[in-house]
Design an enzyme around this catalytic site. Sequence first.
Site, PDB file in Angstrom:
ATOM      1  N   ASP A 248     -54.637-108.461  76.832  1.00 52.34           N
ATOM      2  CA  ASP A 248     -54.892-107.022  76.894  1.00 52.34           C
ATOM      3  C   ASP A 248     -53.892-106.329  77.819  1.00 52.34           C
ATOM      4  O   ASP A 248     -53.372-105.254  77.499  1.00 52.34           O
ATOM      5  CB  ASP A 248     -56.321-106.778  77.380  1.00 52.34           C
ATOM      6  CG  ASP A 248     -56.706-105.311  77.355  1.00 52.34           C
ATOM      7  OD1 ASP A 248     -56.516-104.648  76.323  1.00 52.34           O
ATOM      8  OD2 ASP A 248     -57.193-104.811  78.391  1.00 52.34           O
TER       9      ASP A 248
ATOM     10  N   ASN B 190     -57.441-114.567  68.010  1.00 52.15           N
ATOM     11  CA  ASN B 190     -57.750-115.860  67.407  1.00 52.15           C
ATOM     12  C   ASN B 190     -57.302-116.951  68.371  1.00 52.15           C
ATOM     13  O   ASN B 190     -56.100-117.110  68.626  1.00 52.15           O
ATOM     14  CB  ASN B 190     -57.025-116.016  66.066  1.00 52.15           C
ATOM     15  CG  ASN B 190     -57.561-115.073  65.008  1.00 52.15           C
ATOM     16  OD1 ASN B 190     -58.772-114.898  64.879  1.00 52.15           O
ATOM     17  ND2 ASN B 190     -56.671-114.456  64.246  1.00 52.15           N
TER      18      ASN B 190
ATOM     19  N   LYS C 185     -56.482-120.534  69.155  1.00 55.94           N
ATOM     20  CA  LYS C 185     -56.075-121.705  68.375  1.00 55.94           C
ATOM     21  C   LYS C 185     -56.332-123.020  69.122  1.00 55.94           C
ATOM     22  O   LYS C 185     -56.823-123.987  68.548  1.00 55.94           O
ATOM     23  CB  LYS C 185     -54.580-121.598  68.040  1.00 55.94           C
ATOM     24  CG  LYS C 185     -54.190-120.356  67.246  1.00 55.94           C
ATOM     25  CD  LYS C 185     -54.713-120.407  65.830  1.00 55.94           C
ATOM     26  CE  LYS C 185     -54.167-119.265  65.002  1.00 55.94           C
ATOM     27  NZ  LYS C 185     -54.643-119.313  63.607  1.00 55.94           N
TER      28      LYS C 185
ATOM     29  N   ARG D 154     -51.473 -90.761  67.487  1.00 55.21           N
ATOM     30  CA  ARG D 154     -51.860 -91.264  68.805  1.00 55.21           C
ATOM     31  C   ARG D 154     -52.209 -92.747  68.784  1.00 55.21           C
ATOM     32  O   ARG D 154     -52.589 -93.311  69.802  1.00 55.21           O
ATOM     33  CB  ARG D 154     -53.059 -90.464  69.331  1.00 55.21           C
ATOM     34  CG  ARG D 154     -52.754 -88.992  69.602  1.00 55.21           C
ATOM     35  CD  ARG D 154     -54.019 -88.181  69.861  1.00 55.21           C
ATOM     36  NE  ARG D 154     -54.863 -88.809  70.859  1.00 55.21           N
ATOM     37  CZ  ARG D 154     -56.179 -89.059  70.690  1.00 55.21           C
ATOM     38  NH1 ARG D 154     -56.769 -88.753  69.538  1.00 55.21           N
ATOM     39  NH2 ARG D 154     -56.891 -89.603  71.653  1.00 55.21           N
ATOM     40  N   LYS D 155     -52.064 -93.394  67.633  1.00 50.78           N
ATOM     41  CA  LYS D 155     -52.435 -94.797  67.495  1.00 50.78           C
ATOM     42  C   LYS D 155     -51.207 -95.708  67.620  1.00 50.78           C
ATOM     43  O   LYS D 155     -50.193 -95.484  66.969  1.00 50.78           O
ATOM     44  CB  LYS D 155     -53.103 -95.038  66.141  1.00 50.78           C
ATOM     45  CG  LYS D 155     -54.416 -94.297  65.952  1.00 50.78           C
ATOM     46  CD  LYS D 155     -55.013 -94.592  64.580  1.00 50.78           C
ATOM     47  CE  LYS D 155     -56.336 -93.871  64.383  1.00 50.78           C
ATOM     48  NZ  LYS D 155     -56.917 -94.156  63.044  1.00 50.78           N
TER      49      LYS D 155
END
Length: 224
Positions: free
Chosen positions: A145, A167, A169, A190-191
Site C-alpha cells: 500500500d 494475491n 503467492k 481522479r482515478k
Amino acid sequence: MLRSCTAALRTLRALRGRREGASPAARDPVLVRRWFSTEKVIPKDYALPNPSWSKDLRLLFDQFMKKCEDGSWERLPSYKNSKLVKEQLSQAQLFTRGYEDGLGFEYVIFYNDDEKRTVCLFQGGPYLQGVPGFLHGGAIATMIDATVGMCAAIPGGIVMTANLNINFKRPIPLCSVVVINSQLDKIEGRKFFLSCTVRSVDEKILYSEATGLFIKLDPEKSLI
C-alpha cells in the site's frame, strides 16, 4: 535499551512535574533545550542505512543510489512525523516508522519519473512475524500500500486507497529482503490505477502480486 530507559525517565519527570504543578517546559528538559537552542532541528531521514540493515539490503541500496547519479531515479526521504498534521495530532507518526531500528519496517523507496515507477527495498523485522518464521501478511500488505500509494501520490498529489487487491503467492521469510515494484498503469480523471509485484532479491521468487486504485483528493475539501 538506553533509548528506552531515557524515554522512561522523561515520562517519570513529566508525571512528577504534573503532580507538582510545574510548567510544561520544566517537566521536559529536552523541550527546554529545543525552545532556547539556536540550532535548527533536522528530522531524521529513516530511508538511509542503519546498523540493522542486512548485506542484501545495503547492496541493493547502493545499486539504486548508483542509478540516481544520472537523474533517472530518485531516492525518496522518509520521516516519522509529518508537518501536515494539526496541532492536536502532534503526537501522530507514520505507522511504518514506529519501531526501533531493525525490529519492524526497514525500507527505502526509489522513484523513476519517466517510467512512473516506484521500487521499494524492504526488510521485515522480528516484530512483524505472523506464522512462526514468516512475515505477517498484513505487514507486506502495508508495504504494498505504501509503495503503490507513493507511485500515485507523486504525480497525483494527495491520494487515498480506494481498492487494494493482493494475491499472496508464497510466504516471505522473516527478516529477509524483498523488492516491491510498483507501476502506474493509467489515469482516468481522479482515478489512478496501479500494479505491483513483490519478489526476492534475485527476482526468481514471486511472493505477491497486487493491483490498486487510488483516488486523488481535493485538498480544499474536508474528509469528515
